[in-house]
Design a protein around this motif. Structure first.
Motif, PDB file in Angstrom:
ATOM      1  N   ILE A   1       0.886  -1.524  -0.323  1.00 18.47           N
ATOM      2  CA  ILE A   1      -0.019  -0.271   0.179  1.00 18.47           C
ATOM      3  C   ILE A   1       1.159   1.112   0.110  1.00 18.47           C
ATOM      4  O   ILE A   1       0.634   1.943  -0.451  1.00 18.47           O
ATOM      5  CB  ILE A   1      -1.012  -0.414   1.182  1.00 18.47           C
ATOM      6  N   THR A   2       1.790   1.124   0.675  1.00 21.80           N
ATOM      7  CA  THR A   2       3.361   2.657   0.177  1.00 21.80           C
ATOM      8  C   THR A   2       3.885   2.205  -0.293  1.00 21.80           C
ATOM      9  O   THR A   2       4.578   4.060  -0.978  1.00 21.80           O
ATOM     10  CB  THR A   2       3.585   2.115   1.788  1.00 21.80           C
ATOM     11  N   ARG A   3       4.020   0.966  -1.073  1.00 23.49           N
ATOM     12  CA  ARG A   3       4.700   0.848  -2.242  1.00 23.49           C
ATOM     13  C   ARG A   3       4.095  -0.643  -2.860  1.00 23.49           C
ATOM     14  O   ARG A   3       5.161  -0.844  -2.874  1.00 23.49           O
ATOM     15  CB  ARG A   3       6.892   0.600  -1.788  1.00 23.49           C
ATOM     16  N   PRO A   4       3.498   0.701  -3.572  1.00 28.34           N
ATOM     17  CA  PRO A   4       2.670  -0.876  -4.694  1.00 28.34           C
ATOM     18  C   PRO A   4       3.497  -1.178  -5.695  1.00 28.34           C
ATOM     19  O   PRO A   4       3.277  -2.722  -5.485  1.00 28.34           O
ATOM     20  CB  PRO A   4       2.102   0.396  -5.989  1.00 28.34           C
ATOM     21  N   ASP A   5       4.675  -1.028  -5.952  1.00 29.15           N
ATOM     22  CA  ASP A   5       5.133  -1.370  -6.746  1.00 29.15           C
ATOM     23  C   ASP A   5       6.405  -2.092  -6.114  1.00 29.15           C
ATOM     24  O   ASP A   5       6.754  -3.240  -6.644  1.00 29.15           O
ATOM     25  CB  ASP A   5       6.760  -0.666  -7.315  1.00 29.15           C
ATOM     26  N   SER A   6       6.649  -2.456  -4.606  1.00 27.24           N
ATOM     27  CA  SER A   6       7.239  -3.681  -4.111  1.00 27.24           C
ATOM     28  C   SER A   6       6.385  -4.582  -3.797  1.00 27.24           C
ATOM     29  O   SER A   6       6.597  -5.401  -2.789  1.00 27.24           O
ATOM     30  CB  SER A   6       7.990  -2.506  -3.011  1.00 27.24           C
ATOM     31  N   TYR A   7       5.150  -4.555  -3.883  1.00 28.45           N
ATOM     32  CA  TYR A   7       3.915  -5.665  -2.982  1.00 28.45           C
ATOM     33  C   TYR A   7       5.185  -7.226  -3.631  1.00 28.45           C
ATOM     34  O   TYR A   7       4.767  -7.166  -5.069  1.00 28.45           O
ATOM     35  CB  TYR A   7       2.707  -5.566  -4.218  1.00 28.45           C
ATOM     36  N   VAL A   8       4.476  -7.859  -2.999  1.00 29.17           N
ATOM     37  CA  VAL A   8       4.930  -9.332  -3.083  1.00 29.17           C
ATOM     38  C   VAL A   8       3.786 -10.344  -2.710  1.00 29.17           C
ATOM     39  O   VAL A   8       3.321 -10.513  -2.142  1.00 29.17           O
ATOM     40  CB  VAL A   8       5.838 -10.462  -2.387  1.00 29.17           C
ATOM     41  N   PRO A   9       3.083 -10.887  -3.562  1.00 30.73           N
ATOM     42  CA  PRO A   9       1.784 -11.562  -3.589  1.00 30.73           C
ATOM     43  C   PRO A   9       2.237 -12.888  -3.070  1.00 30.73           C
ATOM     44  O   PRO A   9       1.052 -13.498  -2.841  1.00 30.73           O
ATOM     45  CB  PRO A   9       0.994 -11.409  -4.750  1.00 30.73           C
ATOM     46  N   ILE A  10       2.957 -13.519  -2.157  1.00 33.55           N
ATOM     47  CA  ILE A  10       3.504 -14.670  -2.363  1.00 33.55           C
ATOM     48  C   ILE A  10       3.102 -14.902  -1.176  1.00 33.55           C
ATOM     49  O   ILE A  10       2.105 -16.332  -1.115  1.00 33.55           O
ATOM     50  CB  ILE A  10       5.307 -15.158  -1.734  1.00 33.55           C
ATOM     51  N   PRO A  11       2.351 -14.506   0.189  1.00 37.57           N
ATOM     52  CA  PRO A  11       1.448 -14.796   1.200  1.00 37.57           C
ATOM     53  C   PRO A  11      -0.169 -14.990   0.339  1.00 37.57           C
ATOM     54  O   PRO A  11      -0.900 -16.529   1.159  1.00 37.57           O
ATOM     55  CB  PRO A  11       1.620 -13.865   2.261  1.00 37.57           C
ATOM     56  N   PHE A  12      -0.475 -14.195  -0.336  1.00 38.20           N
ATOM     57  CA  PHE A  12      -1.506 -14.247  -0.791  1.00 38.20           C
ATOM     58  C   PHE A  12      -2.144 -15.170  -1.691  1.00 38.20           C
ATOM     59  O   PHE A  12      -3.003 -16.306  -1.166  1.00 38.20           O
ATOM     60  CB  PHE A  12      -2.392 -13.099  -1.382  1.00 38.20           C
ATOM     61  N   LEU A  13      -1.241 -16.178  -2.147  1.00 34.70           N
ATOM     62  CA  LEU A  13      -1.103 -17.249  -2.577  1.00 34.70           C
ATOM     63  C   LEU A  13      -1.329 -18.595  -2.001  1.00 34.70           C
ATOM     64  O   LEU A  13      -1.890 -19.434  -2.211  1.00 34.70           O
ATOM     65  CB  LEU A  13       0.093 -16.851  -3.774  1.00 34.70           C
ATOM     66  N   LEU A  14      -0.545 -18.724  -0.797  1.00 40.58           N
ATOM     67  CA  LEU A  14      -0.221 -19.408   0.421  1.00 40.58           C
ATOM     68  C   LEU A  14      -1.852 -19.809   0.706  1.00 40.58           C
ATOM     69  O   LEU A  14      -1.807 -20.433   1.066  1.00 40.58           O
ATOM     70  CB  LEU A  14       0.881 -18.901   1.184  1.00 40.58           C
ATOM     71  N   CYS A  15      -2.903 -18.569   0.539  1.00 33.70           N
ATOM     72  CA  CYS A  15      -3.644 -18.398   1.777  1.00 33.70           C
ATOM     73  C   CYS A  15      -4.777 -18.908   0.831  1.00 33.70           C
ATOM     74  O   CYS A  15      -5.804 -20.082   0.690  1.00 33.70           O
ATOM     75  CB  CYS A  15      -4.516 -17.263   2.087  1.00 33.70           C
ATOM     76  N   LEU A  16      -4.366 -18.855  -1.211  1.00 28.24           N
ATOM     77  CA  LEU A  16      -4.953 -20.407  -1.352  1.00 28.24           C
ATOM     78  C   LEU A  16      -4.678 -21.915  -1.868  1.00 28.24           C
ATOM     79  O   LEU A  16      -5.910 -22.193  -1.404  1.00 28.24           O
ATOM     80  CB  LEU A  16      -5.089 -19.268  -3.160  1.00 28.24           C
ATOM     81  N   VAL A  17      -3.938 -21.605  -1.607  1.00 24.84           N
ATOM     82  CA  VAL A  17      -3.186 -23.239  -1.387  1.00 24.84           C
ATOM     83  C   VAL A  17      -3.770 -23.314  -0.321  1.00 24.84           C
ATOM     84  O   VAL A  17      -3.677 -24.672  -0.457  1.00 24.84           O
ATOM     85  CB  VAL A  17      -1.576 -23.091  -1.266  1.00 24.84           C
ATOM     86  N   TRP A  18      -4.074 -22.846   0.712  1.00 29.86           N
ATOM     87  CA  TRP A  18      -3.778 -23.513   1.841  1.00 29.86           C
ATOM     88  C   TRP A  18      -6.092 -23.664   1.909  1.00 29.86           C
ATOM     89  O   TRP A  18      -6.104 -24.505   2.586  1.00 29.86           O
ATOM     90  CB  TRP A  18      -4.407 -22.290   3.300  1.00 29.86           C
ATOM     91  N   MET A  19      -6.941 -23.368   1.411  1.00 31.42           N
ATOM     92  CA  MET A  19      -8.141 -23.592   0.647  1.00 31.42           C
ATOM     93  C   MET A  19      -8.278 -25.036   0.050  1.00 31.42           C
ATOM     94  O   MET A  19      -9.083 -25.939   0.781  1.00 31.42           O
ATOM     95  CB  MET A  19      -8.341 -22.118   0.062  1.00 31.42           C
ATOM     96  N   ILE A  20      -7.572 -25.066  -0.431  1.00 30.44           N
ATOM     97  CA  ILE A  20      -6.944 -26.531  -1.189  1.00 30.44           C
ATOM     98  C   ILE A  20      -6.511 -27.791  -0.089  1.00 30.44           C
ATOM     99  O   ILE A  20      -7.044 -28.604   0.085  1.00 30.44           O
ATOM    100  CB  ILE A  20      -5.775 -26.683  -2.312  1.00 30.44           C
ATOM    101  N   ALA A  21      -5.452 -27.438   0.458  1.00 34.61           N
ATOM    102  CA  ALA A  21      -5.394 -28.148   1.385  1.00 34.61           C
ATOM    103  C   ALA A  21      -6.755 -28.672   2.387  1.00 34.61           C
ATOM    104  O   ALA A  21      -6.121 -29.554   2.901  1.00 34.61           O
ATOM    105  CB  ALA A  21      -3.864 -27.815   2.554  1.00 34.61           C
ATOM    106  N   VAL A  22      -6.946 -27.231   3.093  1.00 38.03           N
ATOM    107  CA  VAL A  22      -8.416 -27.937   3.584  1.00 38.03           C
ATOM    108  C   VAL A  22      -9.152 -29.116   3.025  1.00 38.03           C
ATOM    109  O   VAL A  22      -9.508 -29.840   3.575  1.00 38.03           O
ATOM    110  CB  VAL A  22      -9.035 -26.357   4.417  1.00 38.03           C
ATOM    111  N   ALA A  23      -9.574 -28.703   2.057  1.00 39.14           N
ATOM    112  CA  ALA A  23     -10.932 -29.139   1.171  1.00 39.14           C
ATOM    113  C   ALA A  23     -10.042 -30.699   0.999  1.00 39.14           C
ATOM    114  O   ALA A  23     -10.938 -31.472   1.023  1.00 39.14           O
ATOM    115  CB  ALA A  23     -11.269 -28.619  -0.294  1.00 39.14           C
ATOM    116  N   ILE A  24      -8.559 -31.004   0.800  1.00 35.35           N
ATOM    117  CA  ILE A  24      -8.377 -32.470   0.537  1.00 35.35           C
ATOM    118  C   ILE A  24      -8.275 -33.218   2.096  1.00 35.35           C
ATOM    119  O   ILE A  24      -7.840 -34.606   2.131  1.00 35.35           O
ATOM    120  CB  ILE A  24      -6.698 -32.754  -0.237  1.00 35.35           C
ATOM    121  N   THR A  25      -7.659 -32.269   2.622  1.00 38.50           N
ATOM    122  CA  THR A  25      -7.494 -32.651   4.501  1.00 38.50           C
ATOM    123  C   THR A  25      -8.736 -33.148   4.651  1.00 38.50           C
ATOM    124  O   THR A  25      -9.567 -34.556   5.256  1.00 38.50           O
ATOM    125  CB  THR A  25      -6.789 -31.958   5.672  1.00 38.50           C
ATOM    126  N   SER A  26     -10.056 -32.731   4.325  1.00 36.30           N
ATOM    127  CA  SER A  26     -11.463 -33.211   5.119  1.00 36.30           C
ATOM    128  C   SER A  26     -11.917 -33.780   4.123  1.00 36.30           C
ATOM    129  O   SER A  26     -12.983 -35.113   4.898  1.00 36.30           O
ATOM    130  CB  SER A  26     -12.542 -31.732   4.342  1.00 36.30           C
TER     131      SER A  26
END
Length: 222
Positions: free
Chosen positions: A173-198
């Protein structure tokens, strides 16, 4: 973890929808003249498919947030309410971010290249804000899940990925060009892991479905 159909379906759609949709069509680009030319010609067919998948994914994410809030409410009420507020805000920001792109595609003949670039940039930068809010929601949910019978490795995953996403969002938010979306992607992968585990552990008595409270006074009188 007992199988829960709502959890499995919403988690898979919420993760795979945005991933597949963005993979099929990443957006109109950043060059103003090309943006206006594409807007006059109309969106390609693949764009309609990609946008539909993304919108379905966001609808599924609303269901997933609702499931998490319901599951957490009697176990970790502060985490549940925080997840509800930030999850709702995230969805509002993300869906609302389509507005500038809709303007470009509805009146391209009235816009110049610089204005078109600015509008599309508003659309793109909202990804940083919505990613920040989503990670706050996952941080809260992960911390709350640690107080439940939810698998601890999945609880820690949500908390850590969410925490990293909050830090990345502040930077973005303070420096848009420096944003790293990896944690956001890890949250998406988390959803897949939750579904598979269930799905893989359907007979575990430690169900992730919220159990109803039993009133001991009422039980004693029965």
């Amino acid at each position: 973890m007992k199988r829960n159909r709502t959890l499995v379906i919403s988690a898979l759609l919420a993760s795979l929808g945005p991933l597949a949709g963005n993979g099929l069509w990443a957006g109109p680009g950043t060059d103003g003249d090309k943006i206006l030319a594409d807007a006059r010609d109309g969106l390609p067919t693949i764009a309609y498919v990609g946008l539909t998948l993304e919108l379905l994914g966001f609808a599924a994410l609303a269901v997933l947030f609702a499931w998490l809030v319901t599951f957490l409410f009697e176990r970790a009420s502060v985490a549940a309410v925080t997840t509800a507020i930030t999850g709702t805000a995230m969805l509002a920001v993300k869906v609302g971010s389509a507005g500038p792109m809709m303007v470009v595609h509805s009146i391209p003949e009235k816009l110049d290249a610089v204005t078109a670039e600015a509008l599309i940039s508003m659309n793109d930068q909202s990804f940083v804000v919505s990613g920040f809010l989503m990670c706050v929601a996952f941080l809260a949910a992960g911390i709350g899940l640690l107080a439940t019978e939810f698998p601890r490795w999945l609880s820690w995953w949500a908390a850590v990925a969410g925490g990293l996403g909050v830090a990345a969002g502040i930077v973005g938010i303070t420096r848009p060009d420096s944003y790293v979306p990896i944690p956001f992607l890890l949250c998406l992968v988390w959803m897949i892991a939750v579904a598979i585990t269930s799905v893989m552990r359907p007979d575990d008595a430690a169900s992730v479905i919220p159990a109803k409270r039993v009133d001991p006074h009422a039980a004693a009188t029965e």
